[in-house]
Design a protein around this motif. Structure first.
Motif, PDB file in Angstrom:
ATOM      1  N   TRP A  34      -9.632  52.304 -56.502  1.00  9.93           N
ATOM      2  CA  TRP A  34      -8.760  53.443 -56.788  1.00  9.93           C
ATOM      3  C   TRP A  34      -9.180  54.135 -58.086  1.00  9.93           C
ATOM      4  CZ3 TRP A  34      -2.688  52.860 -56.517  1.00  9.93           C
ATOM      5  CH2 TRP A  34      -2.117  54.141 -56.452  1.00  9.93           C
ATOM      6  N   ASP A  35      -9.484  53.327 -59.108  1.00 11.83           N
ATOM      7  CA  ASP A  35      -9.903  53.899 -60.393  1.00 11.83           C
ATOM      8  C   ASP A  35     -11.193  54.700 -60.240  1.00 11.83           C
ATOM      9  OD1 ASP A  35      -9.445  53.776 -63.471  1.00 11.83           O
ATOM     10  OD2 ASP A  35     -11.561  53.268 -63.233  1.00 11.83           O
ATOM     11  N   GLN A  36     -12.112  54.184 -59.432  1.00 12.83           N
ATOM     12  CA  GLN A  36     -13.373  54.900 -59.232  1.00 12.83           C
ATOM     13  C   GLN A  36     -13.140  56.210 -58.488  1.00 12.83           C
ATOM     14  OE1 GLN A  36     -16.496  52.478 -57.693  1.00 12.83           O
ATOM     15  NE2 GLN A  36     -18.046  54.070 -57.881  1.00 12.83           N
ATOM     16  N   ALA A  37     -12.254  56.188 -57.497  1.00 14.60           N
ATOM     17  CA  ALA A  37     -11.946  57.416 -56.766  1.00 14.60           C
ATOM     18  C   ALA A  37     -11.320  58.456 -57.694  1.00 14.60           C
ATOM     19  CB  ALA A  37     -11.007  57.114 -55.593  1.00 14.60           C
ATOM     20  N   LEU A  38     -10.444  58.010 -58.584  1.00 18.84           N
ATOM     21  CA  LEU A  38      -9.827  58.918 -59.557  1.00 18.84           C
ATOM     22  C   LEU A  38     -10.887  59.540 -60.468  1.00 18.84           C
ATOM     23  CD1 LEU A  38      -6.683  56.846 -60.585  1.00 18.84           C
ATOM     24  CD2 LEU A  38      -6.642  59.132 -59.572  1.00 18.84           C
ATOM     25  N   GLU A  76      -3.917  66.555 -59.252  1.00 23.83           N
ATOM     26  CA  GLU A  76      -4.705  66.714 -58.019  1.00 23.83           C
ATOM     27  C   GLU A  76      -5.544  65.467 -57.753  1.00 23.83           C
ATOM     28  OE1 GLU A  76      -5.387  71.570 -58.156  1.00 23.83           O
ATOM     29  OE2 GLU A  76      -6.782  70.219 -59.181  1.00 23.83           O
ATOM     30  N   SER A  77      -6.112  64.893 -58.785  1.00 20.00           N
ATOM     31  CA  SER A  77      -6.939  63.691 -58.628  1.00 20.00           C
ATOM     32  C   SER A  77      -6.114  62.525 -58.097  1.00 20.00           C
ATOM     33  CB  SER A  77      -7.586  63.311 -59.964  1.00 20.00           C
ATOM     34  OG  SER A  77      -8.473  64.311 -60.408  1.00 20.00           O
ATOM     35  N   CYS A  78      -4.871  62.408 -58.582  1.00 19.65           N
ATOM     36  CA  CYS A  78      -3.982  61.352 -58.079  1.00 19.65           C
ATOM     37  C   CYS A  78      -3.756  61.497 -56.580  1.00 19.65           C
ATOM     38  CB  CYS A  78      -2.647  61.392 -58.812  1.00 19.65           C
ATOM     39  SG  CYS A  78      -2.717  60.851 -60.526  1.00 19.65           S
ATOM     40  N   LEU A  79      -3.471  62.725 -56.148  1.00 14.48           N
ATOM     41  CA  LEU A  79      -3.215  62.958 -54.725  1.00 14.48           C
ATOM     42  C   LEU A  79      -4.483  62.772 -53.900  1.00 14.48           C
ATOM     43  CD1 LEU A  79      -0.830  66.061 -54.866  1.00 14.48           C
ATOM     44  CD2 LEU A  79      -0.251  63.678 -54.331  1.00 14.48           C
ATOM     45  N   GLY A 137     -12.964  68.662 -46.769  1.00 12.15           N
ATOM     46  CA  GLY A 137     -11.809  69.348 -47.339  1.00 12.15           C
ATOM     47  C   GLY A 137     -11.804  69.261 -48.857  1.00 12.15           C
ATOM     48  N   ILE A 138     -12.145  68.085 -49.392  1.00 10.99           N
ATOM     49  CA  ILE A 138     -12.194  67.908 -50.847  1.00 10.99           C
ATOM     50  C   ILE A 138     -13.307  68.768 -51.444  1.00 10.99           C
ATOM     51  CG2 ILE A 138     -12.600  66.246 -52.698  1.00 10.99           C
ATOM     52  CD1 ILE A 138     -11.433  64.092 -50.842  1.00 10.99           C
ATOM     53  N   GLU A 139     -14.458  68.773 -50.788  1.00  8.43           N
ATOM     54  CA  GLU A 139     -15.599  69.552 -51.292  1.00  8.43           C
ATOM     55  C   GLU A 139     -15.304  71.047 -51.260  1.00  8.43           C
ATOM     56  OE1 GLU A 139     -18.764  68.190 -48.836  1.00  8.43           O
ATOM     57  OE2 GLU A 139     -18.817  66.199 -49.747  1.00  8.43           O
TER      58      GLU A 139
END
Length: 218
Positions: free
Chosen positions: A113-117, A129-132, A209-211
């Motif tokens: 999770w930390d790496q994804a953030l 936004e990063s949290c979501l 979608g993120i990109e």
């Protein structure tokens, strides 16, 4: 048997969960199968809630997320998601385990999770936004890993095949004038599809979608 370890307990618990479902995982059942008293298990896990957290930590811990490197955040994020999917796919009960625990209590999940953030922040998204993004991304990975290859616990391949057949016929028998697309696509809807295509399309769908959102903010 030798000294009982927490790892041996959660490994056996995951085996039972994979084969029979999480309801079959109990302290008493595990004690019997491991040849110890329930008190020996309570030394490691005071209750089933703690046991589930241990199971979740063990199954995610099999995924060694790569440290940040010089690749683009897009490549690193894809690596993260695909690696997590491959790891969780090894456990048919993984989705149910992760849904039944507070994921903030699972150390190995917190690392992912930390790496994804961090990667979301690198992409230019705000903290909110990063949290979501991290939540949606990791939950999508868990959902993708749960299908299409797992059989339901406690059912034979023949039983699963019959369930699928009945579901397919049920959709195909719907009024075609009201549900034309469900009738047309009944086969792939219930029978599943090639796992590689399922995974790659699912990851592409989420990451694109993120990109696209990141490009719109640039």
């Amino acid at each position: 048997m030798g000294k009982l370890t927490a790892e041996a307990i959660v490994e056996r618990a995951l085996e039972i969960g994979d084969a029979e479902g999480l309801d079959a995982v109990t302290i008493r059942r595990l004690a019997t199968e491991l040849g110890v008293t329930p008190m020996a298990l309570y030394w490691h896990f005071k209750n089933k809630e703690q046991l589930l957290v241990g199971m979740a930590d063990h199954l995610v811990d099999g995924f060694a997320a790569k440290p940040a490197d010089e690749r683009s955040w897009q490549e690193q994020l894809r690596d993260l998601v695909e690696g997590l999917i491959r790891t969780l796919r090894s456990y048919p009960c993984a989705k149910n385990v992760l849904e039944q625990v507070d994921q903030t209590e699972v150390p190995s999940f917190l690392k992912v999770w930390d790496q994804a953030l961090g990667l979301a922040r690198t992409a230019g998204f705000s903290t909110e936004e990063s949290c979501l993004i991290s939540k949606y991304l990791l939950q999508s990975a868990i959902a993708i890993a749960d299908a299409p290859v797992h059989l339901r616990p406690g059912r034979t391949p023949d039983e699963v095949q019959e369930i699928v057949r009945v579901k397919r016929l049920g959709l195909q028998s719907l009024p075609v004038d009201r549900y034309p697309h469900l009738v047309e696509m009944a086969g792939p809807m219930v029978e599943g599809m090639d796992p590689d295509f399922y995974d790659s399309f699912g990851v592409d769908l989420v990451l694109s979608g993120i990109e696209a959102l990141a490009r719109s903010r640039a």
